[in-house]
Design an enzyme around this catalytic site. Structure first.
Site, PDB file in Angstrom:
ATOM      1  N   SER A  72      20.355  58.464  68.955  1.00  0.00           N
ATOM      2  CA  SER A  72      21.483  58.670  68.315  1.00  0.00           C
ATOM      3  C   SER A  72      22.514  57.681  68.578  1.00  0.00           C
ATOM      4  O   SER A  72      22.374  56.277  68.218  1.00  0.00           O
ATOM      5  CB  SER A  72      22.182  60.147  68.873  1.00  0.00           C
ATOM      6  N   ASP A  79      16.488  67.643  62.685  1.00  0.00           N
ATOM      7  CA  ASP A  79      17.627  67.149  63.174  1.00  0.00           C
ATOM      8  C   ASP A  79      18.635  67.894  62.719  1.00  0.00           C
ATOM      9  O   ASP A  79      19.111  67.933  61.534  1.00  0.00           O
ATOM     10  CB  ASP A  79      17.643  65.805  63.112  1.00  0.00           C
ATOM     11  N   HIS A  82      17.468  67.041  67.169  1.00  0.00           N
ATOM     12  CA  HIS A  82      18.103  65.832  67.642  1.00  0.00           C
ATOM     13  C   HIS A  82      17.804  65.381  68.928  1.00  0.00           C
ATOM     14  O   HIS A  82      17.537  64.187  69.252  1.00  0.00           O
ATOM     15  CB  HIS A  82      19.695  66.134  67.392  1.00  0.00           C
TER      16      HIS A  82
END
Length: 319
Positions: free
Chosen positions: A159, A243, A275
């Site tokens: 991320s 995600d 995610h």
């Protein structure tokens, strides 16, 4: 009818003004979340709880900010690759220890975990320019160590950590052997358009349409799509197709951009990956993918004492 149209225009304008004010005033709080709601800032556990060999490492960024980190050694005799691990935007490095424990077990590697400024026990306040300095300080520290193979430093970023890692790899083409990105966004500008849909026409990254008039007020754009085009090292893209925060299309766009300039790119997706849990839901295939990538682009130099004997608990070896 005219009055209704005026009310609609004024309402839309009011929403835009409120959105703009929130974007300007609160953007750091939206991008960087060092403390999860309802939890203290302190580390909930330390590596010793998971029986990991580690040392506390204190660093100074180029601007003088004092940073905390953990160096986790696979075993005293192992000189395997060293993963420079960059976390997501929320929580602290302690929340990633279970993932890192499995990473060390499966990949036979050391891991260096950096607390960004303002996170964990690090001083300061997070910002793009500041965290970029933090990442460089972590890499500089690893390059000075005598107890690792400095030719086998690999960046792993998930991320926000992927955005951080991409910048570091771009800035250090001869010091990092490979880059791994997982569930990373194309840019914070694009994410702002997703989080605040009514501003989408006025904000966005290099691939977005519209006038993008508000881009200038974003202090941490993290334009990963532009950065990956300049990364020279091999890149592995790990994408969770479920995600719920970063659209999986972002990872595909990053790959497509990178592979235009870099032939040593590989894209692997995981059907059930969300995610934060792609490393769990991906199972053996997830770790085997990384292992094969490291074998190819950060290979072990054979020597008489090259073998690694794991001292990491293998309670979930079948995971």
């Amino acid at each position: 009818m005219v009055g209704w149209l005026k009310a609609l225009v004024y309402g839309a304008g009011g929403m835009a003004v409120v959105g703009l004010a929130a974007l300007v005033a609160l953007q750091e709080r939206l991008v960087y979340v060092p403390v999860l709601p309802g939890l203290p800032r302190a580390y909930p556990i330390k590596p010793s709880r998971l029986r990991l060999i580690y040392e506390d490492v204190w660093l100074r960024a180029a601007d003088g900010v004092r940073l905390h980190s953990w160096f986790l050694r696979h075993s005293p005799t192992c000189r395997g690759p060293t993963i420079l691990f960059f976390q997501e935007n929320a929580g602290n490095i302690a929340h990633r220890l279970e993932c890192v424990r499995l990473m060390m077990q499966r990949l036979q590697c050391n891991v260096f975990m950096l607390s960004y400024r303002g996170y964990g026990e690090s001083e300061g306040y997070p910002s793009q320019s500041g965290i970029t300095k933090d990442a460089q300080a972590a890499l500089d520290h690893l390059l000075q160590r005598k107890d690792i193979d400095t030719s086998r430093i690999v960046i792993f970023g998930r991320s926000l950590g992927g955005a951080v890692g991409a910048v570091l790899a771009k800035n250090n083409p001869d010091k990092v052997s490979a880059l791994i990105l997982e569930n990373t966004f194309t840019s914070i500008l694009d994410m702002a358009g997703i989080m605040l849909p009514f501003l989408r026409w006025f904000i966005g990254g290099s691939s977005a349409k519209g006038p993008k008039l508000l881009n200038c007020v974003v202090r941490s754009p993290w334009s990963t799509l532009d950065v990956v085009a300049e990364v020279k090292q091999p890149i592995l893209f790990l994408s969770g197709l479920q995600d719920e925060l970063v659209p999986p299309s972002h990872m595909r766009m990053l790959y497509d951009k990178a592979v235009e300039h870099n032939r040593n790119c590989r894209f692997v997706d995981f059907l059930n990956g969300m995610h934060m849990d792609t490393w769990i839901s991906g199972g053996d295939r997830y770790w085997r993918t990384i292992e094969l990538f490291l074998d190819q682009y950060s290979p072990e130099v054979q020597s008489s004492d090259a073998s690694c004997t794991s001292e990491i608990a293998d309670d979930d070896k079948a995971a």
